[in-house]
Design a protein around this motif. Sequence first.
Motif, mmCIF file in Angstrom:
data_model
loop_
_atom_site.group_PDB
_atom_site.id
_atom_site.type_symbol
_atom_site.label_atom_id
_atom_site.label_comp_id
_atom_site.label_asym_id
_atom_site.label_seq_id
_atom_site.Cartn_x
_atom_site.Cartn_y
_atom_site.Cartn_z
ATOM 1 N N THR A 51 0.820 -1.217 0.000
ATOM 2 C CA THR A 51 0.000 0.000 0.000
ATOM 3 C C THR A 51 0.851 1.264 0.000
ATOM 4 O O THR A 51 1.857 1.346 0.700
ATOM 5 N N CYS A 72 0.650 5.309 0.788
ATOM 6 C CA CYS A 72 -0.163 6.351 1.427
ATOM 7 C C CYS A 72 -0.370 7.534 0.475
ATOM 8 O O CYS A 72 0.422 7.761 -0.449
ATOM 9 N N PRO A 94 -3.606 12.687 10.902
ATOM 10 C CA PRO A 94 -2.155 12.942 10.885
ATOM 11 C C PRO A 94 -1.399 11.906 10.052
ATOM 12 O O PRO A 94 -1.819 10.753 9.979
ATOM 13 N N CYS A 127 1.335 9.154 8.727
ATOM 14 C CA CYS A 127 2.061 8.057 9.383
ATOM 15 C C CYS A 127 3.559 8.383 9.431
ATOM 16 O O CYS A 127 4.045 9.302 8.753
ATOM 17 N N CYS A 139 5.506 8.412 6.050
ATOM 18 C CA CYS A 139 5.274 9.615 5.236
ATOM 19 C C CYS A 139 6.008 10.817 5.816
ATOM 20 O O CYS A 139 6.506 11.665 5.073
HETATM 21 N N1 THU Z 1 -2.908 6.083 5.030
HETATM 22 C C1 THU Z 1 -2.518 7.160 4.294
HETATM 23 O O1 THU Z 1 -2.834 7.261 3.109
HETATM 24 N N2 THU Z 1 -1.778 8.105 4.909
HETATM 25 C C2 THU Z 1 -1.357 8.048 6.199
HETATM 26 O O2 THU Z 1 -0.557 8.865 6.628
HETATM 27 C C3 THU Z 1 -1.876 7.013 7.080
HETATM 28 C C4 THU Z 1 -2.558 5.882 6.417
HETATM 29 C C5 THU Z 1 -3.688 5.027 4.369
HETATM 30 C C6 THU Z 1 -2.936 3.736 4.191
HETATM 31 C C7 THU Z 1 -4.066 2.740 4.107
HETATM 32 O O3 THU Z 1 -4.496 2.673 2.767
HETATM 33 C C8 THU Z 1 -5.171 3.353 4.951
HETATM 34 O O4 THU Z 1 -4.827 4.711 5.128
HETATM 35 C C9 THU Z 1 -5.352 2.696 6.300
HETATM 36 O O5 THU Z 1 -4.147 2.582 6.968
#
Ligand code: THU
Length: 144
Positions: free
Chosen positions: A62, A64, A100, A102, A105
């Motif tokens: 995945t 983000c 916020p 992760c 990122c």
């Molecule tokens: N996710 C993001 O796109 N950005 C973040 O900073 C935290 C998490 C996404 C990853 C995943 O597709 C979903 O949110 C759940 O974790």
Amino acid sequence: MGGEDGEMIGKEKKRKLVAEAIEARKNSYCKYSGFAVGAALLTKGGNIYRGANVENASYGLTNCAERSAIFAAVSNGEKDFQAIAIVGAPAGEKATEICPPCGSCRQVMAEFADPEKFLVLLGTEGGECKELLLKELLPYSFGL
Ligand code: THU
């Protein structure tokens, strides 16, 4: 006006960046988590790159939303950034709470942005927006 190093971005630009993140969120591919995130990255030159989270059946692949936006910008020759807006919530729901970024990122932001100046806007669809500098989100970041 705007876009120069060290210069604050105005209220209207911030509102526009959050609106772009809300739009980007519509492209989220989140069939496994059901959590949709959108991001909009503002370059120092005033361009905006959108990103959405893109999931995979092999969950660890995945990407983000924030990294999608940063990788899109870098892939198009941009490396100087002023700010990023992030909006996230369960898919199909209005984003009423801030989302916020992760840790991964945050580290990727630190690769390209000055932690003392780079602004992270945690937006919602209700008008709330929390503003943080990258240094507040990632103190003592790793770098080479
Ligand atoms: N996710 C993001 O796109 N950005 C973040 O900073 C935290 C998490 C996404 C990853 C995943 O597709 C979903 O949110 C759940 O974790």
